[in-house]
Design a protein around this motif. Structure first.
Motif, PDB file in Angstrom:
ATOM      1  N   ILE A 175       0.805  -1.231   0.000  1.00  0.00           N
ATOM      2  CA  ILE A 175       0.000   0.000   0.000  1.00  0.00           C
ATOM      3  C   ILE A 175       0.833   1.275   0.000  1.00  0.00           C
ATOM      4  CG2 ILE A 175      -1.882  -1.175   1.186  1.00  0.00           C
ATOM      5  CD1 ILE A 175      -1.086   0.255   3.756  1.00  0.00           C
ATOM      6  N   ILE A 178       0.768   5.922   3.387  1.00  0.00           N
ATOM      7  CA  ILE A 178      -0.515   6.633   3.279  1.00  0.00           C
ATOM      8  C   ILE A 178      -0.539   7.753   4.314  1.00  0.00           C
ATOM      9  CG2 ILE A 178      -3.025   6.449   3.466  1.00  0.00           C
ATOM     10  CD1 ILE A 178      -2.825   3.563   2.625  1.00  0.00           C
ATOM     11  N   GLU A 182      -5.353  11.189   4.444  1.00  0.00           N
ATOM     12  CA  GLU A 182      -6.244  10.241   3.783  1.00  0.00           C
ATOM     13  C   GLU A 182      -6.889   9.268   4.764  1.00  0.00           C
ATOM     14  OE1 GLU A 182      -4.447   8.265   0.448  1.00  0.00           O
ATOM     15  OE2 GLU A 182      -3.287  10.044  -0.108  1.00  0.00           O
ATOM     16  N   THR A 183      -6.488   9.314   6.019  1.00  0.00           N
ATOM     17  CA  THR A 183      -7.028   8.377   7.013  1.00  0.00           C
ATOM     18  C   THR A 183      -7.718   9.151   8.144  1.00  0.00           C
ATOM     19  OG1 THR A 183      -4.812   8.294   8.032  1.00  0.00           O
ATOM     20  CG2 THR A 183      -5.418   6.522   6.490  1.00  0.00           C
ATOM     21  N   SER A 186      -9.339  12.391   6.924  1.00  0.00           N
ATOM     22  CA  SER A 186     -10.171  12.326   5.720  1.00  0.00           C
ATOM     23  C   SER A 186     -11.584  12.790   6.041  1.00  0.00           C
ATOM     24  CB  SER A 186     -10.220  10.885   5.198  1.00  0.00           C
ATOM     25  OG  SER A 186     -10.916  10.046   6.115  1.00  0.00           O
ATOM     26  N   ALA A 378      -8.271  -5.771  -1.265  1.00  0.00           N
ATOM     27  CA  ALA A 378      -8.652  -4.400  -1.636  1.00  0.00           C
ATOM     28  C   ALA A 378      -7.995  -4.008  -2.959  1.00  0.00           C
ATOM     29  CB  ALA A 378      -8.259  -3.434  -0.527  1.00  0.00           C
ATOM     30  N   SER A 379      -6.756  -4.399  -3.146  1.00  0.00           N
ATOM     31  CA  SER A 379      -6.057  -4.105  -4.399  1.00  0.00           C
ATOM     32  C   SER A 379      -6.753  -4.781  -5.580  1.00  0.00           C
ATOM     33  CB  SER A 379      -4.595  -4.582  -4.314  1.00  0.00           C
ATOM     34  OG  SER A 379      -3.897  -3.915  -3.288  1.00  0.00           O
ATOM     35  N   VAL A 383     -10.431  -1.131  -4.325  1.00  0.00           N
ATOM     36  CA  VAL A 383     -10.952  -0.365  -3.190  1.00  0.00           C
ATOM     37  C   VAL A 383      -9.797   0.387  -2.526  1.00  0.00           C
ATOM     38  CG1 VAL A 383     -12.136  -0.510  -0.969  1.00  0.00           C
ATOM     39  CG2 VAL A 383     -12.786  -2.049  -2.834  1.00  0.00           C
ATOM     40  N   SER A 384     -10.072   1.593  -2.060  1.00  0.00           N
ATOM     41  CA  SER A 384      -9.057   2.430  -1.417  1.00  0.00           C
ATOM     42  C   SER A 384      -8.404   1.716  -0.232  1.00  0.00           C
ATOM     43  CB  SER A 384      -9.700   3.737  -0.926  1.00  0.00           C
ATOM     44  OG  SER A 384      -8.868   4.390   0.017  1.00  0.00           O
ATOM     45  N   HIS A 385      -7.063   1.657  -0.267  1.00  0.00           N
ATOM     46  CA  HIS A 385      -6.336   1.054   0.857  1.00  0.00           C
ATOM     47  C   HIS A 385      -6.552   1.851   2.143  1.00  0.00           C
ATOM     48  CE1 HIS A 385      -3.528  -0.722  -2.365  1.00  0.00           C
ATOM     49  NE2 HIS A 385      -4.277  -1.706  -1.892  1.00  0.00           N
ATOM     50  N   ALA A 386      -6.618   3.157   2.023  1.00  0.00           N
ATOM     51  CA  ALA A 386      -6.819   4.003   3.207  1.00  0.00           C
ATOM     52  C   ALA A 386      -8.167   3.711   3.855  1.00  0.00           C
ATOM     53  CB  ALA A 386      -6.732   5.482   2.825  1.00  0.00           C
ATOM     54  N   LYS A 387      -9.177   3.518   3.019  1.00  0.00           N
ATOM     55  CA  LYS A 387     -10.519   3.247   3.538  1.00  0.00           C
ATOM     56  C   LYS A 387     -10.577   1.891   4.233  1.00  0.00           C
ATOM     57  CE  LYS A 387     -15.363   3.637   2.078  1.00  0.00           C
ATOM     58  NZ  LYS A 387     -16.257   3.887   0.913  1.00  0.00           N
TER      59      LYS A 387
END
Length: 443
Positions: A175, A178, A182-183, A186, A378-379, A383-387
């Motif tokens: 990932i 991050i 973004e976490t 966010s 997720a990859s 899907v967003s890794h942060a989410k």
């Protein structure tokens, strides 16, 4: 409001009837995971016992941290200046309803800043409010003090967002780095935190039982003994007594600790962690008590509150050892992956993290188990890794509301048992779970 109170009363009665003591809760979880590893993952009983014994002492360092934060926080709070500060803050509440709202707000804000700080401060404020505000239900007051803990992993000390924002973290190859923008900062995370901080005080206020059903605080209690009562008599003029009552020694050793803390913050900014909070509590306590003798007497009194942590945390370490080494945690995560779509994957990650947190009540431990499973998926799904990372973080925080592991420090300071507050916490679990789930679906 009447319907909500009826539901709350039913929840409280159910928990009081069926929830065992916090120690027995840990023992029952131990047997559940033991049998799960055998019948779900095909491990032998001896393998599961080996996993259990291998993990049993893995939380010793963390156990000591929790003991110290409880003791040093209690000791600091017993100083005259802190007592006055808590009394002044508590004086803002003039009614039972205001007391519930005040302690909830303080708990939310303090836990968002740092969970170790928040657990201690909110519990001590609850005790002071119980002393000052007549007819406030003490069980709900303490549950409200604990309820703000649910926001900690979305706050400034959240271990998951801080970990993935740091170079060389374990998942960097998948990932990358991050940033916290973004976490924890966010729009999704801030919306969830703010929504909980608005809704939680109102929900706690709505759960307030009718006056005839309230259980009020009985005061500091006659059971508190003089800590020095059994101490060996000492000549007040002896060199030993003079050293024990020397303000100079307290000032000098406190200054060493304070100078270190100032240099730490100057170098790293406002980066609170558990060790820093303990150190601040410790040296401020030494300084504000005035003499080593007064400080030690207060420490001796505080130590009495730590037995639950000392006994129970090794059992949770054993549970973590079993559920991780047996592959049971991975199996549980795969159940949720198998029914996920790109839209629902963050939501199901949050739910699976909440389920696993009951057995692995450790943010770092849960991240180590779930991140290698969830982030590659997720990859694949785009899907967003942060989410997804924040879904694991929020799941870890969410079910703490019904996990006695984290409530133990608050309960120890309050003098209550898990059964006293978990009925209210079960209602809060449903409310906050709805808020957090909507956050992951909407954003």
């Amino acid at each position: 409001m009447h319907v909500f109170r009826v539901l709350t009363n039913a929840s409280v009665k159910m928990v009081q009837r069926y929830l065992p003591d916090a120690f027995l809760f840990a023992v029952i979880l131990t047997f559940i995971v033991f049998l799960g590893g055998i019948f779900i993952n095909g491990k032998s009983p001896m393998e599961m016992i080996g996993f259990w014994g291998g993990g049993f002492w893995s939380l010793l360092g963390f156990t000591m941290q929790m003991v110290l934060i409880l003791i040093t926080g209690h000791t600091l709070a017993s100083t005259d200046i802190c007592k006055k500060g808590l009394r002044s803050l508590a004086s803002l509440a003039k009614s039972p309803g205001q007391a519930i709202i005040l302690v909830t707000l303080v708990s939310c804000v303090a836990n968002w800043i740092n969970w170790g700080f928040g657990l201690v401060i909110s519990a001590l404020l609850a005790r002071e409010l119980a002393n000052q505000v007549a007819k406030v239900d003490y069980r709900l007051l303490v549950a409200s003090a604990y309820s703000g803990f649910v926001v900690w992993h979305g706050g400034l000390a959240g271990s998951v967002p801080l970990t993935i924002a740091t170079e060389n973290h374990s998942m960097q190859d998948i990932i990358g780095i991050i940033p916290t923008s973004e976490t924890m900062f966010s729009a999704m995370n801030l919306t969830i935190v703010i929504a909980i901080m608005i809704v939680l005080p109102m929900v706690n206020r709505l759960m307030m039982p009718a006056e005839k059903d309230r259980i009020v605080f009985k005061g500091e209690g006659a059971a508190v003994e003089e800590t020095a009562a059994g101490a060996e008599a000492m000549d007040a003029n002896s060199p030993a007594a003079k050293m024990e009552n020397s303000k100079l020694l307290s000032i000098l050793v406190s200054l060493m600790g304070i100078v270190y803390l100032v240099s730490y913050f100057a170098e790293k900014g406002f980066a609170l962690n558990l060790d820093v909070v303990i150190m601040a509590f410790l040296f401020l306590g030494i300084l504000l008590h005035g003499t080593p003798r007064k400080f030690l007497d207060a420490m001796n009194d505080a130590v009495k509150t730590t037995s639950g942590i000392v006994v129970q945390f090794p059992f949770y370490a054993g549970i973590i050892g079993m559920i991780t080494a047996s592959g049971l945690a991975a199996t549980m995560s795969q159940w949720f992956i198998s029914i996920s779509t790109p839209t629902t994957f963050p939501l199901f990650t949050f739910w699976s993290a909440g389920l696993l947190n009951i057995f692995i009540p450790s943010g770092g431990g849960q991240w180590a188990v779930q991140a290698p499973i969830m982030l590659p998926v997720a990859s694949e799904l785009g899907v967003s890794h942060a989410k997804v990372a924040m879904a694991i973080a929020w799941g870890d925080a969410w079910t703490n509301l019904i996990q006695p592991f984290w409530a133990l420090p608050v309960l120890a300071l309050a003098g209550l048992g898990a059964r006293d507050i978990m009925g209210y916490c079960l209602m809060l679990l449903l409310v906050t779970g709805t808020i957090i789930s909507l956050g992951f679906l909407i954003f």
